[in-house]
Design an enzyme around this catalytic site. Sequence first.
Site, short mmCIF file in Angstrom:
data_model
loop_
_atom_site.label_atom_id
_atom_site.label_comp_id
_atom_site.label_asym_id
_atom_site.label_seq_id
_atom_site.Cartn_x
_atom_site.Cartn_y
_atom_site.Cartn_z
N LYS A 39 0.84 -1.21 0.00
CA LYS A 39 0.00 0.00 0.00
C LYS A 39 0.87 1.26 0.00
CE LYS A 39 -2.07 -1.06 3.88
NZ LYS A 39 -1.37 -2.33 4.22
N ARG A 89 -9.98 1.55 7.71
CA ARG A 89 -9.58 0.21 8.13
C ARG A 89 -10.71 -0.54 8.81
NH1 ARG A 89 -3.66 0.85 8.61
NH2 ARG A 89 -2.84 -1.18 9.17
N ARG A 100 11.55 -5.13 5.29
CA ARG A 100 11.32 -3.70 4.99
C ARG A 100 12.25 -2.79 5.79
NH1 ARG A 100 5.48 -1.46 5.51
NH2 ARG A 100 5.61 -2.55 7.50
N ARG A 130 10.79 -0.70 11.20
CA ARG A 130 9.67 -0.33 12.07
C ARG A 130 9.57 -1.29 13.24
NH1 ARG A 130 4.57 0.67 8.17
NH2 ARG A 130 3.62 -0.66 9.74
N ARG A 155 -1.00 -8.25 13.73
CA ARG A 155 -1.40 -7.28 12.69
C ARG A 155 -2.20 -7.98 11.59
NH1 ARG A 155 4.05 -4.90 10.90
NH2 ARG A 155 2.82 -3.79 9.32
P1 AP5 Z 1 4.78 -1.51 1.94
O1 AP5 Z 1 4.46 -0.75 0.71
O2 AP5 Z 1 5.46 -0.79 3.05
O3 AP5 Z 1 3.49 -2.32 2.45
P2 AP5 Z 1 2.16 -1.80 3.18
O4 AP5 Z 1 1.02 -2.51 2.59
O5 AP5 Z 1 2.13 -0.31 3.22
O6 AP5 Z 1 2.42 -2.39 4.62
P3 AP5 Z 1 2.29 -1.74 6.07
O7 AP5 Z 1 2.99 -2.67 7.00
O8 AP5 Z 1 2.77 -0.31 6.10
O9 AP5 Z 1 0.79 -1.77 6.30
P4 AP5 Z 1 0.06 -1.71 7.64
O10 AP5 Z 1 -1.32 -1.53 7.17
O11 AP5 Z 1 0.33 -2.82 8.57
O12 AP5 Z 1 0.79 -0.47 8.37
P5 AP5 Z 1 0.33 1.01 8.73
O13 AP5 Z 1 1.51 1.85 8.81
O14 AP5 Z 1 -0.82 1.43 7.90
O15 AP5 Z 1 5.69 -2.76 1.49
C1 AP5 Z 1 6.16 -3.71 2.45
C2 AP5 Z 1 7.51 -4.28 1.97
O16 AP5 Z 1 7.30 -5.01 0.76
C3 AP5 Z 1 8.55 -3.19 1.61
O17 AP5 Z 1 9.81 -3.64 2.01
C4 AP5 Z 1 8.46 -3.05 0.09
O18 AP5 Z 1 9.69 -2.66 -0.48
C5 AP5 Z 1 8.07 -4.47 -0.32
N1 AP5 Z 1 7.22 -4.50 -1.53
C6 AP5 Z 1 6.14 -3.69 -1.80
N2 AP5 Z 1 5.60 -4.03 -2.97
C7 AP5 Z 1 6.31 -5.10 -3.44
C8 AP5 Z 1 6.23 -5.90 -4.61
N3 AP5 Z 1 5.27 -5.68 -5.55
N4 AP5 Z 1 7.12 -6.91 -4.77
C9 AP5 Z 1 8.09 -7.14 -3.83
N5 AP5 Z 1 8.23 -6.41 -2.70
C10 AP5 Z 1 7.35 -5.39 -2.51
O19 AP5 Z 1 -0.29 0.80 10.22
C11 AP5 Z 1 0.55 0.54 11.32
C12 AP5 Z 1 -0.29 0.56 12.59
O20 AP5 Z 1 -0.87 1.86 12.77
C13 AP5 Z 1 -1.50 -0.39 12.60
O21 AP5 Z 1 -1.13 -1.69 13.02
C14 AP5 Z 1 -2.44 0.32 13.58
O22 AP5 Z 1 -2.05 0.09 14.90
C15 AP5 Z 1 -2.20 1.79 13.27
N6 AP5 Z 1 -3.14 2.33 12.27
C16 AP5 Z 1 -2.80 2.84 11.05
N7 AP5 Z 1 -3.88 3.26 10.39
C17 AP5 Z 1 -4.96 3.00 11.19
C18 AP5 Z 1 -6.35 3.20 11.04
N8 AP5 Z 1 -6.87 3.73 9.92
N9 AP5 Z 1 -7.16 2.80 12.05
C19 AP5 Z 1 -6.65 2.26 13.16
N10 AP5 Z 1 -5.33 2.04 13.38
C20 AP5 Z 1 -4.48 2.41 12.39
#
Ligand code: AP5
Length: 231
Positions: free
Chosen positions: A25, A100, A139, A172, A183
């Site tokens: 994402k 979410r 990552r 992270r 998660r």
């Molecule tokens: P990346 O692009 O970073 O993946 P992502 O889907 O963004 O993963 P996240 O871990 O950031 O998602 P998340 O939803 O858990 O975290 P968030 O910060 O939102 O890619 C991941 C890896 O794969 C990288 O190394 C990249 O290089 C590689 N990659 C990408 N595409 C690829 C491909 N096509 N091929 C190969 N490799 C690839 O949330 C964190 C925390 O915040 C949550 O757990 C929660 O506690 C809180 N939070 C955030 N938003 C909310 C909300 N709306 N409501 C409630 N709590 C929330």
Amino acid sequence: MAPDTRPSERLDRAVIFLGPPGAGKGTQAMELAKHFGVPHLSTGDMLREHVGKGTTLGLKAKPIMERGELVPDSLVLKMVAERIERPDCAHGFVFDGFPRTVAQAKYLGELLKLHGFKRPFVIHLVIDPSVLMRRLTGRRTCKVSGEIYNIYDRPPKVPGICDADGGELVQRPDDREEVIGPRLHAYEKQTAPLAAYYRRLGLLHDIDATKSVDEVKRQVLQSVHSVRGVR
Ligand code: AP5
């Protein structure tokens, strides 16, 4: 005269990236936002910034994020509502990690209507869960620009250093194996139902996220172009 660096296309709507942790994402949202010259709004990044600064919101969110659970809607919704009121969001924005829960999606729907935006465009990154652990544990993120790398599949030229700006690459805290499990569980239980919600509204576009970053990017752009301008 300075070259015109404005994007040639306008987005004029909200784009939502939906998919499990590690689906890509952030990687894709950043690219799409750059393409259209609009803000990339990652609620995860916003919350991590609050945690880093030790704000009241950050102090509440920190232990919840460390457990791999979702931060309560009441805290997230206010943060998002304030953010999209800023002038840089006038021509659209790209969400990453929001909404979410179905409650967040309903609230967002009202908020977009209130601000006069078209219906959102929802990109669903579909991926086999077996590849997520490698993506998440590998990552590394630039402390300065937020640029995303992977030590296995997308390494920087110099280990630990961002190619773009020389910033330090960090892991992270919630990318440890013991937090990744909860998660993924939170995603299945609270966020996965959103795919059905948006599909019913006719707003969901499935993309195969197991492909390379460039191929996923190509598919995302093609998909956005196919319906842009449709109300
Ligand atoms: P990346 O692009 O970073 O993946 P992502 O889907 O963004 O993963 P996240 O871990 O950031 O998602 P998340 O939803 O858990 O975290 P968030 O910060 O939102 O890619 C991941 C890896 O794969 C990288 O190394 C990249 O290089 C590689 N990659 C990408 N595409 C690829 C491909 N096509 N091929 C190969 N490799 C690839 O949330 C964190 C925390 O915040 C949550 O757990 C929660 O506690 C809180 N939070 C955030 N938003 C909310 C909300 N709306 N409501 C409630 N709590 C929330």
